[in-house]
Design a protein around this motif. Sequence first.
Motif, mmCIF file in Angstrom:
data_model
loop_
_atom_site.group_PDB
_atom_site.id
_atom_site.type_symbol
_atom_site.label_atom_id
_atom_site.label_comp_id
_atom_site.label_asym_id
_atom_site.label_seq_id
_atom_site.Cartn_x
_atom_site.Cartn_y
_atom_site.Cartn_z
ATOM 1 N N VAL A 34 44.690 40.689 30.360
ATOM 2 C CA VAL A 34 43.464 40.461 31.132
ATOM 3 C C VAL A 34 43.795 40.270 32.609
ATOM 4 O O VAL A 34 43.115 40.815 33.491
ATOM 5 C CB VAL A 34 42.714 39.234 30.580
ATOM 6 N N THR A 35 44.854 39.518 32.889
ATOM 7 C CA THR A 35 45.253 39.272 34.277
ATOM 8 C C THR A 35 45.637 40.556 34.984
ATOM 9 O O THR A 35 45.207 40.822 36.115
ATOM 10 C CB THR A 35 46.440 38.292 34.317
ATOM 11 N N VAL A 36 46.432 41.381 34.331
ATOM 12 C CA VAL A 36 46.904 42.626 34.946
ATOM 13 C C VAL A 36 45.759 43.612 35.128
ATOM 14 O O VAL A 36 45.577 44.177 36.219
ATOM 15 C CB VAL A 36 48.030 43.253 34.101
ATOM 16 N N VAL A 37 44.975 43.836 34.075
ATOM 17 C CA VAL A 37 43.894 44.825 34.134
ATOM 18 C C VAL A 37 42.865 44.443 35.185
ATOM 19 O O VAL A 37 42.384 45.295 35.946
ATOM 20 C CB VAL A 37 43.235 44.965 32.748
ATOM 21 N N SER A 38 42.519 43.174 35.271
ATOM 22 C CA SER A 38 41.512 42.741 36.237
ATOM 23 C C SER A 38 42.037 42.745 37.672
ATOM 24 O O SER A 38 41.250 42.715 38.621
ATOM 25 C CB SER A 38 41.017 41.329 35.887
ATOM 26 N N SER A 39 43.363 42.804 37.843
ATOM 27 C CA SER A 39 43.954 42.767 39.184
ATOM 28 C C SER A 39 44.229 44.149 39.753
ATOM 29 O O SER A 39 44.451 44.276 40.959
ATOM 30 C CB SER A 39 45.273 41.978 39.156
ATOM 31 N N CYS A 40 44.252 45.186 38.922
ATOM 32 C CA CYS A 40 44.612 46.534 39.374
ATOM 33 C C CYS A 40 43.362 47.361 39.614
ATOM 34 O O CYS A 40 42.691 47.759 38.657
ATOM 35 C CB CYS A 40 45.507 47.218 38.329
ATOM 36 N N ARG A 41 43.079 47.635 40.883
ATOM 37 C CA ARG A 41 41.928 48.472 41.214
ATOM 38 C C ARG A 41 42.289 49.949 41.089
ATOM 39 O O ARG A 41 41.506 50.748 40.593
ATOM 40 C CB ARG A 41 41.426 48.161 42.623
ATOM 41 N N ASP A 42 43.454 50.329 41.584
ATOM 42 C CA ASP A 42 43.950 51.689 41.408
ATOM 43 C C ASP A 42 44.801 51.715 40.144
ATOM 44 O O ASP A 42 45.830 51.041 40.065
ATOM 45 C CB ASP A 42 44.780 52.126 42.613
#
Length: 257
Positions: A55-63
């Motif tokens: 959840v942390t990674v997916v929500s932090s990566c816009r590109d």
Amino acid sequence: MAALFCGAALFPGLFFSFRRILRNTWTDWSDADVTAVSERLLSAVHASLATAAGVTVVSSCRDVMTDSHWLVNSFVLFGAPYMLFDIYAMYLNHRHTQEGSQTPSRRSLHAFRAFLLRDWMLVLHHLVLVFIFLPITLFFRRGLGDFFIGCLFLTELSTPFISVGKILIQLHLDDTKLYRINGLVALLTFFTCRILLFPFMYWMYGRHASVPLHRVAFHLPLHCNLGNLLLLAPQVYWFGLLLRKAQRLYRRTRKSD
């Protein structure tokens, strides 16, 4: 490397701590009971941590291709010892369950062979994650695709519910409403995060590359498609097993009503 050592200390430590606590709490449980519940608790802990990381990674990566997050490599290293130790924990659970009147050496050899025959797909899945997925993530991605690694972490969302279901069976609570609700949640989360997740990742890549969803597979290198297929295939098989189990529970519930 600190994450690797932390994982190597945490997961075995938790497992043996769970065993000691359970043995002292439920004194009438056998070694098989204690080991089974300890293994499921450990699995739930790892899955919860993996889901939080995802959840942390997916929500932090816009590109979805170029954005990076430090948690990706760290959690892959942190989780690798769990994958290897969980194989041992599953074998230990199987050995205690199958113990009979044979001599210890023959019993252990028979249990190990039976364990590999029964759970070969799960063992292979763990080994692939450690010896193929880990090197690819750390050394061959060139820093690309952290978003998709985060998505793969999210496949663990259903595991705590599956573990809770097995623990409820161990506690003889498999005829309760809680067990049925937990089973339904396990099915929904498994289907969403282990089956639908793969077309979702293809769709997200298609948005990034301006490629229609039905053309994404042809736009990706062959090894990417093969890797996704290798990860997806056992999920489809396990989902089929969950569906058959849910069907048996539904029939049993109707008969009792």
